[in-house]
Design a protein around this motif. Structure first.
Motif, mmCIF file in Angstrom:
data_model
loop_
_atom_site.group_PDB
_atom_site.id
_atom_site.type_symbol
_atom_site.label_atom_id
_atom_site.label_comp_id
_atom_site.label_asym_id
_atom_site.label_seq_id
_atom_site.Cartn_x
_atom_site.Cartn_y
_atom_site.Cartn_z
ATOM 1 N N PHE A 34 -48.609 -3.533 49.412
ATOM 2 C CA PHE A 34 -49.579 -4.369 50.132
ATOM 3 C C PHE A 34 -49.053 -4.696 51.525
ATOM 4 O O PHE A 34 -49.798 -4.687 52.505
ATOM 5 C CB PHE A 34 -49.844 -5.668 49.364
ATOM 6 C CG PHE A 34 -50.359 -5.457 47.967
ATOM 7 C CD1 PHE A 34 -51.582 -4.850 47.747
ATOM 8 C CD2 PHE A 34 -49.622 -5.861 46.871
ATOM 9 C CE1 PHE A 34 -52.068 -4.655 46.467
ATOM 10 C CE2 PHE A 34 -50.084 -5.668 45.577
ATOM 11 C CZ PHE A 34 -51.309 -5.059 45.367
ATOM 12 N N GLU A 38 -51.620 -3.020 53.894
ATOM 13 C CA GLU A 38 -52.718 -3.968 54.086
ATOM 14 C C GLU A 38 -52.250 -5.214 54.857
ATOM 15 O O GLU A 38 -52.370 -6.337 54.381
ATOM 16 C CB GLU A 38 -53.303 -4.367 52.726
ATOM 17 C CG GLU A 38 -53.820 -3.178 51.927
ATOM 18 C CD GLU A 38 -54.288 -3.548 50.526
ATOM 19 O OE1 GLU A 38 -54.493 -4.756 50.255
ATOM 20 O OE2 GLU A 38 -54.447 -2.640 49.688
ATOM 21 N N THR A 41 -54.078 -8.688 55.384
ATOM 22 C CA THR A 41 -54.151 -9.680 54.299
ATOM 23 C C THR A 41 -53.689 -11.052 54.770
ATOM 24 O O THR A 41 -54.201 -12.067 54.315
ATOM 25 C CB THR A 41 -53.290 -9.218 53.102
ATOM 26 O OG1 THR A 41 -53.827 -7.987 52.600
ATOM 27 C CG2 THR A 41 -53.265 -10.256 51.992
ATOM 28 N N GLY A 108 -54.487 -7.926 46.847
ATOM 29 C CA GLY A 108 -54.754 -6.653 47.502
ATOM 30 C C GLY A 108 -56.247 -6.409 47.607
ATOM 31 O O GLY A 108 -57.045 -6.981 46.849
#
Length: 199
Positions: A34, A38, A41, A108
């Motif tokens: 993650f 990502e 986030t 996630g």
């Protein structure tokens, strides 16, 4: 009957959809994807876990917070997909006042909007009010984070107000923080049943 909060105890919370267990430094391997893939986030978070160094520092700070008794971080495991989905924690734990904050919650991308958060929040609120004997659970968010605010209102949180220019952000600006809460009486007489009916 409430129990005395002990940060050294390994509390595990679970239902048919999700399992929450204490976050450990060895969980880095589960959460690192993650952090690497990502990074958005943590756009509205006070503490970012983006990038390899960011996630290492994030987990280390969370584990250290547990050691001091002020925080209790969990890693979230989604039973439906048999994958780790993110993290959440109790923080600013004040047993003498029977209050704590619930936050540092993130998942996630593939785990968002599927009801996972409601299961997590139900277990955490049930534990806080019914096991730890808390009278108040507080939530905070960046006022720009409408997704998070909607999610908190959706589980029964009451808006209390906004702390203006509350905390500094990594980009040098300051954020306004919205404060919400759930009281034990609200949990017992409405929030618990409402949330449970939507799981």
């Amino acid at each position: 009957m409430s129990i005395a909060f002990n940060p050294q105890t390994a509390y595990t919370l679970e239902d048919d959809r999700v399992l929450l267990r204490p976050l450990q430094e060895t969980d880095l391997e589960y959460l690192m994807p993650f952090a690497l893939n990502e990074p958005d986030t943590w756009n509205y978070s006070l503490t970012s876990a983006a990038g390899e160094d960011g996630m290492r520092a994030y987990i280390k700070a969370a584990v250290n917070g547990r050691a001091t008794g002020k925080e209790y971080p969990f890693i979230v495991f989604d039973k439906t997909s048999s994958e780790y989905a993110g993290s959440t924690r109790f923080y600013d734990i004040q047993p003498q006042y029977q209050t704590l904050q619930l936050g540092y919650t993130w998942y996630g991308e593939k785990f968002r909007g599927l009801g996972l958060n409601k299961h997590c929040k139900f277990l955490l609120l049930q534990f806080a009010f019914e096991q730890l004997g808390m009278e108040r659970v507080e939530f905070r968010a960046d006022t720009r984070n409408q997704r998070s605010i909607a999610a908190m209102k959706g589980i029964g949180c009451i808006v209390e107000g906004v702390l203006r220019s509350h905390t500094p952000l990594a980009d040098g600006t300051r954020r306004d923080s919205i404060v919400l809460s759930i009281l034990k009486t609200e949990w017992e007489y409405k929030v618990k049943d409402d949330l449970k009916s939507r799981l």
